[in-house]
Design an enzyme around this catalytic site. Structure first.
Site, PDB file in Angstrom:
ATOM      1  N   TYR A 161      42.715   8.118  89.091  1.00 59.51           N
ATOM      2  CA  TYR A 161      43.794   8.951  88.563  1.00 59.51           C
ATOM      3  C   TYR A 161      43.361   9.650  87.278  1.00 59.51           C
ATOM      4  CZ  TYR A 161      48.478  10.268  86.955  1.00 59.51           C
ATOM      5  OH  TYR A 161      49.578  10.975  86.524  1.00 59.51           O
ATOM      6  N   SER A 178      47.896  13.101  81.572  1.00 62.02           N
ATOM      7  CA  SER A 178      48.167  11.703  81.241  1.00 62.02           C
ATOM      8  C   SER A 178      47.200  11.246  80.171  1.00 62.02           C
ATOM      9  CB  SER A 178      48.007  10.826  82.492  1.00 62.02           C
ATOM     10  OG  SER A 178      48.031   9.449  82.140  1.00 62.02           O
TER      11      SER A 178
END
Length: 236
Positions: free
Chosen positions: A157, A145
């Site tokens: 995350y 990501s």
């Protein structure tokens, strides 16, 4: 003999019950691979498997919880008993967790994010290392990501994805001179998935690209002579 680019190849896709994982599994199967589909949700896996079979492809479902290391070992043993080599491993399964300031991150939730997003991929690589080495052209594709860099409130995350990139890249360097294994990192960018909807609830899904766009990019990546360590962002 089939002229499909992945004919005779075996692929394994984690998080294959929906979104990018499902689309990637369908694309790999359409290119001739036999695809092993893994995820926690058996119903979703069965739907993807049916799509593949209806299109004339081949797939096997393997519902499992990737946070359970023993389940990964059993999966590797079962696959190894049927096939000699694993040609493509797509590390797609991940969990978002909660977006929070670093000092407010819940310890238990953080542990789960790291377990699924980093620990499970490590366990998969370890369990399938022998089968990957047995392939004449093995590829590992890890989904990352853009938040794998410092971004406010994405610490948990983002940290897991940064760790995943480092982990997979290190493995690629370790085996590049002694095997045919190549590792690739794919940043899918803004894509119409359930995780994206959770992270950006006010966003119009129609403004985002479909998971199939990412799947096609991954297919191109694994069927080309892409060097190990290659990092790709999918725009569009």
């Amino acid at each position: 003999m089939s002229d499909l680019p992945l004919s005779g190849k075996l692929a394994l896709v984690t998080g294959a019950s929906r979104g990018i994982g499902a689309a990637t599994a369908v694309a790999l199967a359409a290119a001739g691979a036999h695809v092993v589909l893994t995820a926690r949700t058996s119903g979703g896996l069965e739907e993807v498997e049916e799509r593949i079979h209806q299109a004339g492809g081949h797939a096997t479902i393997a519902p499992l919880d990737l946070t359970d290391g023993e389940s990964i070992g059993r999966l590797a043993q079962a696959i190894g008993g049927r096939w000699q080599a694993l040609d493509i491993l797509v590390l797609n399964a991940a969990t978002l967790g909660s977006l929070a300031a670093v000092q407010a991150i819940d310890a238990k939730e953080f542990a789960r994010v790291l377990t699924l997003n980093v620990g499970a991929p490590q366990a998969m690589i370890a369990a399938f290392d022998g089968m990957l080495r047995a392939s004449s052209d093995a590829r590992i594709v890890a989904l990352t990501s853009s938040v794998a860099v410092s971004r406010a409130y994405w610490g948990a995350y983002g940290a897991s994805k940064a760790a995943l990139e480092t982990l997979v890249g290190a493995y690629g360097e370790e085996v590049k001179n002694i095997s045919a294994i190549r590792t690739h990192i794919v940043d899918p960018g803004a894509t119409r998935t359930a995780m994206r909807a959770r992270a950006f609830p006010g966003e119009d899904p129609a403004s985002l690209k479909a998971p199939e766009v990412v799947a096609d990019a991954i297919l191109t990546l694994v069927t080309a002579d892409t060097p190990t360590g290659h990092r790709m962002r999918v725009d569009g």
